[in-house]
Design a protein around this motif. Structure first.
Motif, PDB file in Angstrom:
ATOM      1  N   ALA A 128       1.138  -1.386  -0.168  1.00 29.67           N
ATOM      2  CA  ALA A 128       0.155   0.259  -0.120  1.00 29.67           C
ATOM      3  C   ALA A 128       0.620   0.801  -0.117  1.00 29.67           C
ATOM      4  N   GLY A 129       0.412   2.059  -0.598  1.00 24.60           N
ATOM      5  CA  GLY A 129       1.454   3.438  -0.609  1.00 24.60           C
ATOM      6  C   GLY A 129       1.303   3.799   0.375  1.00 24.60           C
ATOM      7  N   ALA A 130       2.580   4.578   0.976  1.00 23.83           N
ATOM      8  CA  ALA A 130       2.188   6.059   2.313  1.00 23.83           C
ATOM      9  C   ALA A 130       1.651   6.781   1.533  1.00 23.83           C
ATOM     10  N   PRO A 131       1.409   7.873   2.606  1.00 22.68           N
ATOM     11  CA  PRO A 131       0.617   8.973   2.479  1.00 22.68           C
ATOM     12  C   PRO A 131       1.365   9.933   2.150  1.00 22.68           C
ATOM     13  N   TYR A 132       1.113  10.837   1.560  1.00 24.54           N
ATOM     14  CA  TYR A 132       1.857  11.686   0.483  1.00 24.54           C
ATOM     15  C   TYR A 132       1.689  12.982   1.564  1.00 24.54           C
ATOM     16  N   ASP A 133       3.472  13.437   1.602  1.00 23.75           N
ATOM     17  CA  ASP A 133       4.147  14.217   1.767  1.00 23.75           C
ATOM     18  C   ASP A 133       4.409  15.445   1.601  1.00 23.75           C
ATOM     19  N   PRO A 134       3.164  16.638   1.093  1.00 21.86           N
ATOM     20  CA  PRO A 134       3.881  18.187   0.703  1.00 21.86           C
ATOM     21  C   PRO A 134       5.307  18.156   0.980  1.00 21.86           C
ATOM     22  N   PRO A 135       6.212  18.997   0.484  1.00 24.12           N
ATOM     23  CA  PRO A 135       7.596  19.944   0.315  1.00 24.12           C
ATOM     24  C   PRO A 135       6.843  21.247   1.410  1.00 24.12           C
ATOM     25  N   ARG A 136       7.647  21.974   1.865  1.00 28.21           N
ATOM     26  CA  ARG A 136       7.060  23.181   2.618  1.00 28.21           C
ATOM     27  C   ARG A 136       6.630  24.465   1.737  1.00 28.21           C
ATOM     28  N   GLU A 137       7.319  24.371   0.195  1.00 31.30           N
ATOM     29  CA  GLU A 137       7.396  25.276  -0.654  1.00 31.30           C
ATOM     30  C   GLU A 137       5.463  25.160  -1.278  1.00 31.30           C
ATOM     31  N   HIS A 138       5.659  24.024  -1.523  1.00 32.59           N
ATOM     32  CA  HIS A 138       3.609  23.764  -2.108  1.00 32.59           C
ATOM     33  C   HIS A 138       3.092  24.319  -0.853  1.00 32.59           C
ATOM     34  N   LEU A 139       3.006  23.654   0.165  1.00 30.89           N
ATOM     35  CA  LEU A 139       2.188  24.053   1.317  1.00 30.89           C
ATOM     36  C   LEU A 139       1.917  25.609   1.215  1.00 30.89           C
ATOM     37  N   GLU A 140       3.305  26.440   1.130  1.00 31.23           N
ATOM     38  CA  GLU A 140       3.300  28.074   1.154  1.00 31.23           C
ATOM     39  C   GLU A 140       2.487  28.196  -0.472  1.00 31.23           C
ATOM     40  N   LEU A 141       2.722  28.010  -1.293  1.00 31.74           N
ATOM     41  CA  LEU A 141       2.073  28.051  -2.385  1.00 31.74           C
ATOM     42  C   LEU A 141      -0.178  27.841  -2.250  1.00 31.74           C
ATOM     43  N   VAL A 142       0.584  27.587  -1.969  1.00 30.99           N
ATOM     44  CA  VAL A 142      -1.214  26.684  -1.553  1.00 30.99           C
ATOM     45  C   VAL A 142      -1.808  27.553  -0.862  1.00 30.99           C
ATOM     46  N   SER A 143      -1.169  27.978  -0.136  1.00 34.21           N
ATOM     47  CA  SER A 143      -1.579  29.221   1.144  1.00 34.21           C
ATOM     48  C   SER A 143      -2.144  30.703   0.855  1.00 34.21           C
ATOM     49  N   ARG A 144      -1.253  30.809   0.283  1.00 35.22           N
ATOM     50  CA  ARG A 144      -1.430  32.246  -0.756  1.00 35.22           C
ATOM     51  C   ARG A 144      -2.299  32.485  -2.075  1.00 35.22           C
ATOM     52  N   ILE A 145      -1.997  31.305  -2.293  1.00 43.18           N
ATOM     53  CA  ILE A 145      -4.045  31.026  -3.440  1.00 43.18           C
ATOM     54  C   ILE A 145      -4.791  30.985  -3.159  1.00 43.18           C
ATOM     55  N   GLU A 146      -4.424  30.560  -1.889  1.00 41.97           N
ATOM     56  CA  GLU A 146      -6.415  30.457  -1.084  1.00 41.97           C
ATOM     57  C   GLU A 146      -6.546  31.987  -0.790  1.00 41.97           C
ATOM     58  N   ARG A 147      -5.378  32.897   0.004  1.00 43.99           N
ATOM     59  CA  ARG A 147      -5.562  33.883   0.543  1.00 43.99           C
ATOM     60  C   ARG A 147      -5.755  35.334  -1.395  1.00 43.99           C
ATOM     61  N   LEU A 148      -5.344  35.038  -1.642  1.00 40.23           N
ATOM     62  CA  LEU A 148      -5.898  35.598  -3.705  1.00 40.23           C
ATOM     63  C   LEU A 148      -6.990  35.501  -3.745  1.00 40.23           C
ATOM     64  N   GLU A 149      -7.840  34.155  -3.580  1.00 41.95           N
ATOM     65  CA  GLU A 149      -8.672  33.932  -3.517  1.00 41.95           C
ATOM     66  C   GLU A 149     -10.165  34.878  -2.690  1.00 41.95           C
ATOM     67  N   SER A 150      -9.213  34.842  -1.251  1.00 41.74           N
ATOM     68  CA  SER A 150     -10.473  34.952  -0.832  1.00 41.74           C
ATOM     69  C   SER A 150     -10.468  36.390  -0.555  1.00 41.74           C
ATOM     70  N   GLN A 151      -9.540  37.770  -0.898  1.00 45.17           N
ATOM     71  CA  GLN A 151      -9.707  38.578  -0.930  1.00 45.17           C
ATOM     72  C   GLN A 151     -10.825  39.177  -2.577  1.00 45.17           C
ATOM     73  N   ILE A 152     -10.178  38.375  -3.343  1.00 46.79           N
ATOM     74  CA  ILE A 152     -11.205  38.159  -4.482  1.00 46.79           C
ATOM     75  C   ILE A 152     -12.473  38.081  -4.298  1.00 46.79           C
ATOM     76  N   GLN A 153     -13.340  37.222  -3.702  1.00 47.77           N
ATOM     77  CA  GLN A 153     -13.522  37.123  -2.924  1.00 47.77           C
ATOM     78  C   GLN A 153     -14.407  38.293  -2.225  1.00 47.77           C
ATOM     79  N   LYS A 154     -14.147  39.079  -1.614  1.00 47.59           N
ATOM     80  CA  LYS A 154     -14.242  40.058  -1.121  1.00 47.59           C
ATOM     81  C   LYS A 154     -14.246  41.319  -1.650  1.00 47.59           C
TER      82      LYS A 154
END
Length: 279
Positions: free
Chosen positions: A232-258
């Protein structure tokens, strides 16, 4: 004296042939109560001889001259008349039905049987019945039959009965060791061939019933190493850069919605003003 005993033992071993049977069907008989045995039941199994043709035992019974039986024919009556009829002498055990009766016995029965048979109780009997064809056609057997019986203890009898009645297809095989007469067993590197006239009933020396569940083979782990199962495949552990990019995209989407809500409100207000000015 020792040589004579050894010769007798070797002779018994040579004439004792193990026959393995697959179970095709069966039924349970229950009888009325008696004073000494209130619960009387017997099991009857319809069996066919099985086993490997390389290591199994081939048993030929009798000397009747008859048409050769095809093991692959779907219907014996629908034969090809253009082909010559092949004949053979004697019936092979794997071509005829063996009806095996299993009786429940106890310690008293075993002791009584041993007293009647020189100190060794009977395990069972093996008997051949030739086919009967009368001139008037009332009885017209296509094949002969074999009947056998063995005795088992109460616990084994209950286990066999429950397993047989609970499942539509039985997951057990039965083997009996039969003592054939002198001069009937021929040995070779491919197994043993028995040529028996089918005259008198023969003694069953031993019997065993084998249930198979899942993978019972002792070399299971060796086979697993040869063909390993995918892990069975091990659970995927994304790198720190990936997590930061996802966080920025989420903040940008929130600003656009506002920002989207005031823009829509301004557009609606502008349309209302234009409409009023035209009036």
């Amino acid at each position: 004296m020792a040589e004579r005993a050894l010769g007798k033992t070797l002779d018994l071993m040579e004439r004792t042939v193990s026959l393995e049977f697959g179970v095709l069907g069966g039924r349970v008989f229950a009888y009325h109560a008696q004073g000494d045995s209130p619960d009387r039941q017997t099991i009857e199994l319809k069996c066919e001889q099985s086993g490997s043709f390389l290591t199994g035992s081939s048993v030929i019974i009798g000397d009747e001259h008859h048409e050769r039986v095809s093991l692959f024919a779907e219907d014996e009556e629908d034969g090809d008349e253009s082909k010559p009829v092949e004949m053979e002498e004697g019936w092979q055990l794997n071509q005829i039905t063996t009806m095996l009766n299993i009786h429940e016995v106890d310690a008293d029965w075993i002791a009584e049987s041993a007293a009647k048979h020189d100190g060794k109780s009977l395990v069972g009997r093996f008997e051949y019945f030739p086919r009967i064809n009368t001139d008037d056609g009332v009885v017209n057997d296509k094949r002969p039959s074999v009947s056998a019986w063995i005795g088992v203890g109460p616990e084994t009898f209950r286990l066999l009965r429950e397993r047989m009645l609970d499942f539509k297809k039985w997951d057990f095989t039965i083997a009996i060791e039969v003592l054939f007469p002198d001069g009937t067993v021929e040995g070779s590197f491919m197994g043993r061939t028995v040529r028996w006239d089918g005259g008198k009933p023969l003694n069953v020396q031993s019997a065993r019933i084998v249930w198979i569940k899942e993978d019972w083979s002792p070399d299971f782990h060796a086979k697993e190493r040869l063909a390993p199962r995918p892990k069975a495949g091990a659970p995927y552990d994304p790198p720190r850069e990936h997590l930061e990019l996802v966080s920025r995209i989420e903040r940008l989407e929130s600003q656009i919605q506002k920002l989207a809500t005031p823009m829509w409100a301004a557009a609606v207000l502008l349309l209302v003003l234009i409409f009023l000015m035209k009036r």
